[in-house]
Design a protein around this motif. Structure first.
Motif, mmCIF file in Angstrom:
data_model
loop_
_atom_site.group_PDB
_atom_site.id
_atom_site.type_symbol
_atom_site.label_atom_id
_atom_site.label_comp_id
_atom_site.label_asym_id
_atom_site.label_seq_id
_atom_site.Cartn_x
_atom_site.Cartn_y
_atom_site.Cartn_z
ATOM 1 N N ARG A 1 1.197 7.262 -7.320
ATOM 2 C CA ARG A 1 -0.097 7.820 -7.714
ATOM 3 C C ARG A 1 0.079 8.725 -8.926
ATOM 4 N NH1 ARG A 1 -2.573 9.522 -1.803
ATOM 5 N NH2 ARG A 1 -3.241 7.436 -1.178
ATOM 6 N N THR B 1 0.828 -1.212 0.000
ATOM 7 C CA THR B 1 0.000 0.000 0.000
ATOM 8 C C THR B 1 0.858 1.255 0.000
ATOM 9 O OG1 THR B 1 -0.167 -0.242 2.410
ATOM 10 C CG2 THR B 1 -2.003 -1.082 1.088
ATOM 11 N N GLU B 2 2.058 1.175 0.620
ATOM 12 C CA GLU B 2 2.972 2.314 0.614
ATOM 13 C C GLU B 2 3.570 2.531 -0.775
ATOM 14 O OE1 GLU B 2 3.775 4.636 2.942
ATOM 15 O OE2 GLU B 2 2.071 3.785 4.018
ATOM 16 N N ARG C 1 1.012 4.224 -2.925
ATOM 17 C CA ARG C 1 0.921 5.653 -2.640
ATOM 18 C C ARG C 1 2.022 6.431 -3.358
ATOM 19 N NH1 ARG C 1 3.571 8.793 0.552
ATOM 20 N NH2 ARG C 1 4.672 7.040 1.520
#
Length: 719
Positions: A584, A577-578, A581
């Motif tokens: 993006r 998930t990092e 991010r």
């Protein structure tokens, strides 16, 4: 080469292996009575302990027959058939061994029988009810449930005779709503519906496992009505209309967050994760597809011509049956601003004008007890076009009044053409149609003779509407039309409409069991594999090494990602998930990195499923308009255009068939042109040629059938 995929499968059973490992029994009801779900349930409950829980699945054959599937190793070596027969005789049934499954008359039932047996008992998402012989899939997802004590929905998987897969939404409603369930479609209390309700089988729902089970009062004791469910939904139209009152499961979604709760995702999970691991060796399976080169595809575009231009010289009237002068002014101003139509206020509808009628809603009139029925007073007729709407609807759409009024203008435009008997909503002349073409719809009231509505369109767009009822003079042709509309195989789809040309050629439009599907294998293995990254960590050294190699090889620069990785110490793990991010955005470098990461680690950091490339490769059948010829008929299906899908496909796409009757020629001259219009469905072609929309409007507007302008039927000589 890309392919277009369907809901059909090529199925090749390996009967030798099936006979070796499985035992199939045929259960029959004696006499004329049908075998019921309750009969099979009672049979299962009455089995000796050694037979409890070993039945793999059940599947109905005919009304009084059902197949039962057992693993041979689960049955005693000798005497089991006699013991099962003893139990079946108590419910007036017989049990016989199916020695040769290849001789089963309806081959698709064998596939259904094994598909029903696919789910593992410890898998919470699946719930199989052996009594019905049907497979229901439920999910604990909150999107699939209504408020407590109301209803829950599930998906039923059904195999049709041509090995097409049908995915049905089934509603289980709490008996806490027994009063609603006992209403008929007119919202009246019905003793007939009440008796049906209380005769239906009841279920209990276990939220811990997300499963239903049969309710047995003797075993389960007294259970409150709110905790008991029936497979039934209210018939009352008032209770099922509206977004918040409809139970539905979306067909398919390109959004990974929505995908898992769609019908395609549920079926894929059943097929790839439950059925194939257990029964891959017993069936050869291949999803049916057609090469793109074998299908004519038309990209649907909205009409460049503003249809309201032809209405600029038509008088417009506004009838306000409310006391809200402010709303009237807002409506008229928006009508002028967006559509160039200037409305004059009046109290009476003008047969030569476009008449907008603003009423209060039904609740207002019930509360005020007004004697005059405004809806009936200003109902549209074949001689006068009116479009009614409520003050409350207009205020509710205030934030998007243009779209609301656009829909009203379109509907009123169609009614105006009907009243004037001249087509202006579409330039019929550009089709260069030879002679007069007629379109026929069947309207059948309960327990009455059917009425056939005709629309005849002349080359210049002039229209004649008429209706055919059975009488002394029309009985022969009425009987022939009735036979045409009823002429479909047992279990097949009814005729939706008839098309006639001036030379007497007759074609029918009929639904098929075929549906446009995405590429199930591609969706499951290549696209949706690796979309769940929450809680997944990977070694930091592996990510750093991969990232450095990728950036060097491609000459790319990802500063946010590089800065993040520089701060991660050796020996640590990195949450996906990092990483997501850090990349993006829609730059080519970030998209390329996400694709390369998926190839290396099997997880999607940036899911490409919404891209045109992925849509074209895996689900092209779900967008635009397609046709192909088969056995002298033209098969077609229509979809939202690719630019308008927004990654969401709420409904499946039915494949329809235009086919000639007897020796008629195929009337496909301008089928595509009559489908690719944007005034029947929003942002999508119409599923039936648009003249049928005009016919449905006429049937609603006409109180009494008018046979004075029937087309010349003398040349129609079909058998």
């Amino acid at each position: 080469m890309n392919h277009l995929y369907f809901n059909a499968f090529e199925v090749t059973p390996d009967y030798r292996k099936i006979i070796k490992d499985f035992t199939i029994l045929l259960m029959k009801r004696k006499g004329e009575h049908w075998l019921s779900y309750e009969d099979i349930g009672d049979f299962l409950d009455a089995l000796p302990e050694q037979f409890q829980g070993i039945l793999q699945s059940a599947c109905f054959m005919w009304g009084n027959e059902a197949f039962l599937l057992f693993r041979t190793n689960d049955l005693p070596e000798n005497g089991y058939l006699g013991r099962l027969s003893e139990v079946s005789q108590k419910i007036d049934c017989t049990i016989d061994l199916v020695e040769r499954p290849q001789h089963i008359r309806q081959k698709h039932k064998l596939f259904q029988l094994f598909l029903n047996a696919a789910p593992n008992s410890d898998h919470h998402r699946y719930r199989y009810h052996n009594v019905t012989g049907r497979l229901f899939i439920t999910s604990a997802d909150s999107d699939f449930t209504n408020k407590p004590d109301q209803s829950r929905i599930a998906m039923e998987v059904e195999v049709k005779p041509d090995f097409t897969i049908q995915l049905h939404t089934r509603t289980f409603t709490s008996l806490n709503r027994h009063e609603d369930l006992a209403l008929d479609k007119y919202c009246r209390a019905s003793e007939k519906e009440r008796k049906k309700l209380w005769s239906k089988e009841q279920f209990l729902f276990d939220p811990a496992t997300d499963r239903f089970k049969r309710y047995n009062e003797a075993l389960d004791g007294k259970v409150p009505l709110k905790d008991r469910y029936v497979n039934r939904r209210p018939k009352c139209a008032r209770l099922i209309k509206g977004k918040n009152k409809k139970n539905r499961i979306d067909f398919f979604s390109l959004n990974p967050k929505k995908y898992s709760t769609t019908k395609i995702a549920l079926f894929n999970e059943l097929y790839f994760e439950a059925f194939l691991p257990k029964f891959r060796g017993y069936f050869g399976l291949q999803q049916v597809c057609k090469p793109e080169t074998a299908v004519e595809s038309v990209h649907f575009e909205k009409s460049a011509t503003d249809r309201t231009n032809v209405l600029r010289n038509v008088p417009v009237r506004f009838i306000n049956n409310t006391n809200d002068a402010k709303a009237e002014k807002q409506f008229k101003d928006a009508l002028q601003e967006h559509f160039g139509l200037s409305a004059r206020s009046t109290r009476h509808a003008d047969p030569k004008a476009l008449n907008f009628v603003m009423n209060n809603d039904v609740a207002y009139y019930q509360r005020e007890k007004e004697e005059i029925d405004r809806y009936e007073q200003f109902k549209a007729t074949p001689e006068c076009a009116t479009q009614q709407f409520t003050l409350q609807e207009f205020k509710g759409a205030e934030s998007n009044s243009k779209a609301f009024i656009a829909k009203l203008v379109t509907e009123l435009h169609l009614k105006y053409d009907i009243a004037q008997r001249q087509m202006t909503v579409f330039d019929w002349g550009r089709l260069q149609a030879s002679g007069t073409w007629s379109f026929v719809l069947k309207e059948e009231e309960d327990k009455q003779e059917p009425v056939f509505h005709f629309l005849s369109i002349h080359p210049d767009g002039q229209m004649n509407f008429s209706s055919l009822t059975r009488d002394l003079f029309t009985e022969a042709f009425h009987s022939k039309l009735t036979a045409i509309f009823d002429k479909y195989p047992r279990g097949g789809q009814p005729i939706e409409g008839v098309i006639l040309d001036e030379e007497g050629n007759l074609n029918v439009i009929q639904q098929t069991d075929m549906r446009a599907f995405p590429n199930l294998d591609g969706i499951h293995k290549e696209i949706m594999a690796g979309i769940k990254i929450e809680g997944v960590d990977v070694p930091a050294e592996d990510v750093k090494s991969f990232t450095a190699q990728y950036l060097n090889a491609n000459g790319s620069d990802l500063p946010d990602l590089q800065q993040y990785l520089a701060g991660v110490k050796t020996g640590q793990t990195i949450a996906l998930t990092e990483l997501k991010r850090c990349i993006r955005g829609k730059s080519k470098a970030k998209i390329g990195y996400a694709k390369a990461f998926h190839q290396k680690f099997g997880y999607w950091l940036k899911h490409p499923f919404k891209s045109k490339e992925a849509t074209g490769r895996y689900s092209k059948a779900l967008v635009d308009l397609h046709t192909y010829e088969e056995n002298g008929a033209l098969c077609y299906w229509v979809n939202t255009r690719m630019k308008e899908t927004k990654g969401r496909f709420p409904n499946g796409n039915v494949v329809r068939k235009l086919k000639p009757v007897d020796n008629s020629r195929l009337l496909s001259d301008f089928l595509l042109e009559t489908l690719a219009v944007d005034f029947v469905r929003i942002n999508a072609p119409t599923v039936l040629p648009f003249p049928f929309k005009l016919l449905r409007e006429y049937a609603t507007m006409a109180e009494k059938p008018d046979s004075s302008t029937l087309p010349d039927l003398s040349q129609i000589t079909f058998d």
